[in-house]
Scaffold this motif. Structure first.
Motif, PDB file in Angstrom:
ATOM      1  N   ASP A 137       0.855  -1.184   0.000  1.00 15.95           N
ATOM      2  CA  ASP A 137       0.000   0.000   0.000  1.00 15.95           C
ATOM      3  C   ASP A 137       0.888   1.230   0.000  1.00 15.95           C
ATOM      4  O   ASP A 137       1.953   1.241   0.624  1.00 15.95           O
ATOM      5  CB  ASP A 137      -0.923   0.015   1.219  1.00 15.95           C
ATOM      6  CG  ASP A 137      -2.102   0.971   1.040  1.00 15.95           C
ATOM      7  OD1 ASP A 137      -3.226   0.483   0.868  1.00 15.95           O
ATOM      8  OD2 ASP A 137      -1.889   2.203   1.053  1.00 15.95           O
TER       9      ASP A 137
ATOM     10  N   SER B 155      -6.038  -7.899  -6.216  1.00 16.80           N
ATOM     11  CA  SER B 155      -6.150  -6.444  -6.072  1.00 16.80           C
ATOM     12  C   SER B 155      -7.598  -6.047  -6.281  1.00 16.80           C
ATOM     13  O   SER B 155      -8.106  -6.076  -7.398  1.00 16.80           O
ATOM     14  CB  SER B 155      -5.261  -5.724  -7.080  1.00 16.80           C
ATOM     15  OG  SER B 155      -5.460  -4.328  -7.001  1.00 16.80           O
TER      16      SER B 155
ATOM     17  N   LEU C 208      -8.631  -9.447 -10.007  1.00 11.03           N
ATOM     18  CA  LEU C 208      -8.721  -7.991  -9.978  1.00 11.03           C
ATOM     19  C   LEU C 208     -10.177  -7.563  -9.890  1.00 11.03           C
ATOM     20  O   LEU C 208     -11.046  -8.183 -10.494  1.00 11.03           O
ATOM     21  CB  LEU C 208      -8.110  -7.378 -11.242  1.00 11.03           C
ATOM     22  CG  LEU C 208      -6.629  -7.622 -11.513  1.00 11.03           C
ATOM     23  CD1 LEU C 208      -6.224  -6.930 -12.808  1.00 11.03           C
ATOM     24  CD2 LEU C 208      -5.777  -7.117 -10.370  1.00 11.03           C
TER      25      LEU C 208
ATOM     26  N   THR D 100      -8.165  -1.157  -6.707  1.00 12.88           N
ATOM     27  CA  THR D 100      -6.928  -0.374  -6.740  1.00 12.88           C
ATOM     28  C   THR D 100      -6.787   0.335  -8.079  1.00 12.88           C
ATOM     29  O   THR D 100      -6.343   1.481  -8.141  1.00 12.88           O
ATOM     30  CB  THR D 100      -5.696  -1.281  -6.533  1.00 12.88           C
ATOM     31  OG1 THR D 100      -5.834  -2.009  -5.323  1.00 12.88           O
ATOM     32  CG2 THR D 100      -4.414  -0.467  -6.482  1.00 12.88           C
TER      33      THR D 100
ATOM     34  N   ALA E 235       1.767   1.169  -6.276  1.00 18.32           N
ATOM     35  CA  ALA E 235       1.199   0.065  -7.057  1.00 18.32           C
ATOM     36  C   ALA E 235       1.618   0.122  -8.516  1.00 18.32           C
ATOM     37  O   ALA E 235       1.510  -0.890  -9.221  1.00 18.32           O
ATOM     38  CB  ALA E 235      -0.321   0.078  -6.958  1.00 18.32           C
TER      39      ALA E 235
END
Length: 215
Positions: free
Chosen positions: A11, A54, A83, A57, A36
Motif C-alpha cells: 500500500d 487487487s 482484480l 486499486t 502500485a
C-alpha cells in the motif's frame, strides 16, 4: 493468509501499512509501503507470486498500463490474478464522487484494459449488494462480533461456496435486536442464508431519498 505459505501486501500509505501490521500480524504475512505502479521495484527480490489479488486499486492509479504490467512482472508462470474495480455509472459524464478515484470503468473498459496485459480472463463476475435474511445459531461470533480486526472473516466457515461475513462490532445482533426467533427440535440443522440480488441503483435509492429529505 489462510493456506498460503507467504503473503505480501503493498500500500502506498504508510499509516495504512502500520494498521495492517497491527491487525493482521502473522509469521507468514508482511506489509510493504510502495507504489502500485512500481510493483517490480517494490517487490524486487521476492519470489514470483502464485496469486496476485487487487480489489479496487486500479481506479486509483495514475497509469493503468504500468500497474497491470507490474502485476504481470511479479506473477509466476501459470499464476492466478484476481482484480476488481467498482462500477460507478454516471450518464452525465461527471468525475467520480470519490476524490481518490482517477477514472471510472464500465465492464467493457475494465475488460479491455486488463485483458490487453493479462490475456483473456478465465471468468468474469458481477458483484452486487444483497437484501435478505440469515438464520445463524444464537451466540455465534458472526453476529456477536466484538473484534475490531477483519480476521474473523477468514476464520468463518463457508456455506458451500459462500461465506457469511461477520457483523461489524458496531452492529452486533443479539436477542434484543434480532428480527425473529427460530427453534428446531428433534433434528439437527445448519445455519442458512437467503439473499435477493439488488442493483446498485436500488441500494442507493433510499440513501438519496434521505439526503433529499435532509436538504
Amino acid at each position: 493468509s489462510a493456506g498460503a505459505t507467504a503473503v505480501v501486501g503493498v500500500d502506498i500509505a504508510a499509516d495504512a501499512v502500520a494498521v495492517a501490521d497491527a491487525r493482521f500480524a502473522a509469521p507468514n504475512v508482511r506489509h510493504l509501503v510502495g507504489d502500485a505502479t512500481d510493483l517490480a521495484s517494490v517487490l524486487a527480490g521476492e519470489a514470483p507470486f502464485d496469486v496476485v489479488v487487487s480489489y479496487e486499486t486500479i481506479e486509483h492509479v495514475p497509469d493503468v498500463d504500468r500497474f497491470l504490467e507490474g502485476i504481470r512482472a511479479v506473477l509466476a508462470p501459470d499464476g492466478i490474478v484476481i482484480l476488481g474495480a467498482p462500477n460507478e455509472p454516471d450518464p452525465t459524464g461527471h468525475a467520480s464522487t470519490n476524490p481518490f478515484h482517477r477514472r471510472r470503468f464500465t465492464l467493457d473498459e475494465f475488460r479491455a484494459a486488463t485483458e490487453h496485459h493479462l490475456g483473456a480472463a478465465r471468468r468474469w463476475y458481477l458483484g452486487t449488494p444483497l437484501q435478505g435474511m440469515v438464520l445463524a445459531e444464537a451466540g455465534t461470533p458472526l453476529l456477536l462480533n466484538d473484534r475490531s480486526d477483519l480476521m474473523l472473516m477468514a476464520e468463518a466457515h463457508p456455506r458451500g461456496h459462500a461465506w457469511l461475513l461477520p457483523a461489524t462490532r458496531e452492529q452486533q445482533v443479539g436477542a434484543a435486536d434480532c428480527a425473529f426467533f427460530v427453534g428446531v427440535w428433534g433434528a439437527d440443522s445448519d445455519p442458512t442464508v437467503a439473499g435477493c440480488p439488488q442493483s446498485l441503483h436500488r441500494m442507493l435509492e433510499p440513501w438519496k431519498a434521505l439526503e433529499w429529505l435532509k436538504s
